[in-house]
Design a protein around this motif. Structure first.
Motif, mmCIF file in Angstrom:
data_model
loop_
_atom_site.group_PDB
_atom_site.id
_atom_site.type_symbol
_atom_site.label_atom_id
_atom_site.label_comp_id
_atom_site.label_asym_id
_atom_site.label_seq_id
_atom_site.Cartn_x
_atom_site.Cartn_y
_atom_site.Cartn_z
ATOM 1 N N PRO A 123 0.810 -1.232 0.000
ATOM 2 C CA PRO A 123 0.000 0.000 0.000
ATOM 3 C C PRO A 123 0.836 1.270 0.000
ATOM 4 O O PRO A 123 0.399 2.300 -0.500
ATOM 5 N N ARG A 124 2.059 1.192 0.540
ATOM 6 C CA ARG A 124 2.912 2.382 0.561
ATOM 7 C C ARG A 124 3.265 2.822 -0.852
ATOM 8 O O ARG A 124 3.437 4.012 -1.120
ATOM 9 N N PHE A 125 3.405 1.871 -1.782
ATOM 10 C CA PHE A 125 3.758 2.222 -3.154
ATOM 11 C C PHE A 125 2.636 3.031 -3.795
ATOM 12 O O PHE A 125 2.887 3.970 -4.559
ATOM 13 N N ALA A 126 1.381 2.658 -3.519
ATOM 14 C CA ALA A 126 0.249 3.420 -4.042
ATOM 15 C C ALA A 126 0.241 4.834 -3.464
ATOM 16 O O ALA A 126 -0.050 5.805 -4.164
ATOM 17 N N GLU A 127 0.579 4.942 -2.197
ATOM 18 C CA GLU A 127 0.639 6.263 -1.565
ATOM 19 C C GLU A 127 1.763 7.106 -2.174
ATOM 20 O O GLU A 127 1.644 8.336 -2.279
ATOM 21 N N ASN A 128 2.844 6.451 -2.583
ATOM 22 C CA ASN A 128 3.966 7.180 -3.179
ATOM 23 C C ASN A 128 3.552 7.901 -4.451
ATOM 24 O O ASN A 128 3.954 9.048 -4.694
ATOM 25 N N ILE A 129 2.754 7.240 -5.286
ATOM 26 C CA ILE A 129 2.361 7.880 -6.545
ATOM 27 C C ILE A 129 1.439 9.060 -6.261
ATOM 28 O O ILE A 129 1.546 10.115 -6.893
#
Length: 483
Positions: A123-129
């Protein structure tokens, strides 16, 4: 906030390692190969602050001004605003540039549409974008796109040759991932950051997972080396090559020598499905400004050809008018695809408004595949003098200027100097090394032709034609369009 031109230039003085020919560049903002195109980008920042342009080049949100180009499109007006803004910029600078940020930020929006795929990994990767798209808006960064690897022997997987032929993750750390490899990237040496993503490929083999990486690379980060091709600016004179000297966008082999990518800058890695999704949707927004730039190239060809025909009265000949009409049809064909793509725009998975996909991708094929033929028609209309006219210096030299004034002056309206300027412009547009470079760049900058066609195939809705023929041919109801 809208950036100032000096803030942009200052950001480039970050100690980045830039090489061109046999020289390490101390300051890209003053080097003759880079200064002209950096000045163009700086001018864009200046325009956004000037009263005559500010309302068109910026928008306000919560009392803060942001760039029109960086705005994620959510309604039709956002696209028409971008088109209007680009028209103002190109008319102000007097030419066409491709890599100045607005045509690459759309690739980030495509990643937003794949947010659910990113969230599957972490989920952190989605937040990064989410955070990076907002950061581009808030800080008005010059964002480019790192796409093509050297690849090496394409008959072999990367693990069976030098593994660095494609960018890959070599290890993880608490601070982030370490990547190695190289990417070809236009404008990297004078940009802030790049969206690095996997190269074109099937991405169905889990053995490639080390190479399935998408992230943000800061152009001045340790281990990032910019090895540039020889620039066109500074070669010859500005008078003889007016486009090459002002608008050369320097291409770079960006070497990544154990570069640390902080976790907050990672979008995905070791996930071939994410790589496959990114490659399939990468240009659903960015193809629009890319094709729009080709329309401006068509305008320059029409203008150069028409002026050359009119100066000698050849525009009155039917055969000449037919060739000019071919150029006009090409230009208006591009315009029709772009206009309809926005008029029929579709809602994306992330809620953005994306141009009608099959119409946009068909327009890209039309624009790119027909450009070589259109350039040749423009050459014919401009005539052989674009390749035989002496240099500007000869028009000023005591021993030659009177003869050139005699043979290049036509009447009171068309004197030798204006004819020379027009012929030099047409040569640089159609017949110079720079012209050849630009043609090749257009053919491959977003993807090779086979990939353009694949995008059309995947975006087009075949159900209508299939159903029409099923009914017209009285085929059985048990026959469906499924494959």
């Amino acid at each position: 906030m809208i950036r100032t031109a000096e803030a942009y230039r200052d950001a480039l003085r970050d100690g980045r390692e830039v090489w061109i020919d046999n020289e390490r560049v101390a300051d890209v903002t003053t080097h003759p190969a880079f200064k002209p195109i950096i000045d163009v980008k700086a001018r864009m920042y200046e325009m956004a602050r000037e009263p005559a342009y500010q309302d068109a080049l910026t928008y306000q949100e919560d009392g803060v001004r942001h760039s029109t180009f960086q705005r994620p499109p959510r309604e039709t007006a956002h696209w028409t605003d971008k088109t209007t803004a680009l028209d103002m910029v190109f008319n102000d600078i007097g030419g066409v540039v491709t890599r100045v940020g607005d045509e690459t930020v759309g690739e980030m929006w495509s990643l937003l549409d794949g947010r659910d795929v990113l969230a599957e990994i972490d989920p952190r990767f989605a937040e990064n974008i989410d955070r990076h798209i907002q950061a581009v808006v808030e800080h008005d960064v010059f964002h480019v796109s790192a796409n093509t690897d050297p690849k090496g022997d394409r008959s072999l997987p990367p693990q069976e040759q030098d593994p660095d032929m494609m960018v890959h993750v070599v290890r993880e750390t608490d601070a982030g991932i370490i990547i190695r490899g190289a990417k070809y990237e236009t404008a990297a040496a004078y940009a802030d950051q790049a969206f690095l993503k996997p190269t074109v490929g099937a991405w169905s083999n889990e053995k490639l997972s080390d190479y399935a990486v998408g992230c943000i690379v800061k152009m001045g980060a340790p281990g990032v080396k910019h090895i540039c091709r020889t620039g066109f600016a500074g070669k010859g004179s500005v008078a003889d090559y007016p486009l090459a000297h002002r608008f050369d966008e320097v291409d770079v082999l960006m070497v990544l020598d154990d570069v640390l990518i902080p976790w907050e800058d990672v979008f995905f890695y070791r996930h071939t499905r994410a790589a496959q999704h990114v490659r399939a949707t990468l240009h659903r927004y960015s193809a629009f400004p890319y094709v729009l730039r080709i329309q401006y190239m068509a305008d320059m060809m029409i203008g150069a050809a028409m002026w050359n025909a009119r100066q000698t009265g050849l525009d009155k000949l039917q055969a000449v008018r037919e060739k000019l009409a071919d150029l006009v049809c090409y230009r208006e064909g591009i315009n029709a695809h772009l206009t309809s793509a926005i008029a029929l725009a579709q809602r994306s998975p992330a809620g953005l408004l994306m141009p009608h996909q099959s119409m946009l991708y068909a327009g890209r094929v039309f624009a790119c595949s027909n450009l070589p033929q259109m350039m040749h028609i423009a050459r014919e209309l401009c005539g052989g003098q674009i390749c035989v006219t002496p240099s500007a210096a000869a028009f000023q030299a005591d021993g030659t200027k009177d003869w050139l004034a005699k043979f290049y002056s036509l009447n009171d309206q068309w004197q030798a100097e204006d004819r020379r300027k027009l012929l030099a412009f047409a040569r640089d547009l159609l017949n110079s090394d720079y012209a050849g470079h630009r043609l090749t760049f257009v053919q491959f900058a977003q993807a090779p032709h086979f990939n353009h066609l694949a995008a059309v195939y995947n975006a087009f809705d075949f159900s209508g034609p299939l159903d029409f023929v099923r009914k017209a041919a009285s085929l059985s109801d048990r026959i469906t369009g499924a494959s």
